[in-house]
Design a protein around this motif. Structure first.
Motif, short mmCIF file in Angstrom:
data_model
loop_
_atom_site.label_atom_id
_atom_site.label_comp_id
_atom_site.label_asym_id
_atom_site.label_seq_id
_atom_site.Cartn_x
_atom_site.Cartn_y
_atom_site.Cartn_z
N VAL A 38 1.36 -1.18 0.07
CA VAL A 38 -0.07 0.30 0.12
C VAL A 38 0.85 1.00 -0.19
O VAL A 38 1.74 1.29 0.98
CB VAL A 38 -0.80 -0.29 1.18
N GLY A 39 1.20 1.55 -1.36
CA GLY A 39 1.65 3.07 -1.08
C GLY A 39 1.01 4.12 -1.21
O GLY A 39 -0.15 4.09 -1.48
N VAL A 40 1.13 5.75 -1.04
CA VAL A 40 0.37 6.83 -1.09
C VAL A 40 1.51 8.07 -1.90
O VAL A 40 2.36 8.34 -1.05
CB VAL A 40 0.03 6.75 0.70
N GLY A 41 0.60 8.97 -2.30
CA GLY A 41 0.49 10.12 -2.63
C GLY A 41 0.05 11.30 -2.78
O GLY A 41 -0.95 11.31 -1.55
N GLY A 42 0.25 12.43 -2.83
CA GLY A 42 -0.93 13.49 -2.50
C GLY A 42 -0.25 13.97 -1.62
O GLY A 42 -1.32 14.51 -0.54
N LEU A 43 0.83 13.83 -0.74
CA LEU A 43 1.31 14.75 0.75
C LEU A 43 2.11 15.96 -0.14
O LEU A 43 2.57 16.25 0.40
CB LEU A 43 2.00 13.55 0.91
#
Length: 231
Positions: A111-116
């Motif tokens: 599980v990865g995430v952007g929009g930080l």
């Protein structure tokens, strides 16, 4: 006796994002060529909007090509399709989407995430359990931070936090700079698919730029510790 310097970090690896896919047949050959041309750690599959059955069929057409190359297959969103399609995980935009996706996907899937947009958001993502954080991707309007700001965020993260950081590179110079700044992975998309020479040559150029950036980082670190290998 001089203390040894800290070991150099591993070389950054490639993370390849697809264009939005509506017909898998259109991308199959260039994708296969790209995956054969360089060491790709993961592929982020972006799916054109459709019903779940159609999106599942698109994933299943391309999944063997991606996973048999040794790359992990991550979906751009669509947490509900990850397990059913056999994908290795998914990428999400924003803390709220990340937190919603964690229970059904962890600990078995990536599980990865952007929009930080802030450092605080990045730290919350790390505390939530994200497997990686992405910096530098465009927002919905196409705007993104300057290369200098992205490099600064990468260096900050790499020096303080354990989860890997991914840098979105829009050109070869950024790929080189971000590799030198602390990125564990460099994500590329349009610079590969829009290259008139073809995806394979474009991705080879990105891999070379990453190696050059990482090599310059390593040289700088060794220069700072000229006796680092002394016992």
């Amino acid at each position: 006796m001089l203390a040894k310097s800290a070991p150099l970090r591993p070389a950054p690896r490639l993370y390849l994002a697809t264009p939005e896919i509506d017909d898998p047949a259109r991308i199959m050959t260039p994708l296969a060529d790209a995956l054969a041309s360089a060491d790709v750690a993961a592929v982020l599959m972006r799916l054109a909007p459709s019903d779940p059955r159609t999106m599942m069929s698109r994933i299943k057409v391309l999944a063997p090509l991606i996973q048999n190359s040794g790359a992990a297959l991550l979906l751009d969103g669509h947490a509900d399709l990850v397990a059913r399609s056999g994908a290795d995980g998914a990428h999400f935009t924003g803390i709220e989407a990340l937190q919603e996706a964690m229970p059904p996907l962890k600990p078995d899937r990536i599980v990865g995430v952007g929009g930080l947009s802030t450092r605080h958001d990045a730290m919350v993502a790390g505390e939530t359990g994200a497997d990686y954080v992405l910096f530098g991707e465009p927002d919905k309007t196409g705007d993104r931070p300057s290369a200098e700001a992205i490099a600064d965020r990468l260096t900050w993260w790499a020096e303080l936090f354990e989860p890997p950081c991914v840098a979105h590179a829009a050109n070869l110079n950024e790929a080189q700079v971000f590799a030198a700044s602390g990125a564990d992975f460099v994500l590329v998309d349009d610079i590969v698919w829009n290259d008139p020479r073809g995806a394979a040559l474009a991705l080879t150029d990105v891999a070379t730029a990453i190696c050059q950036g990482f090599g310059s980082q390593g040289s700088a670190q060794r220069a700072d510790h000229p006796n680092g290998d002394a016992g």
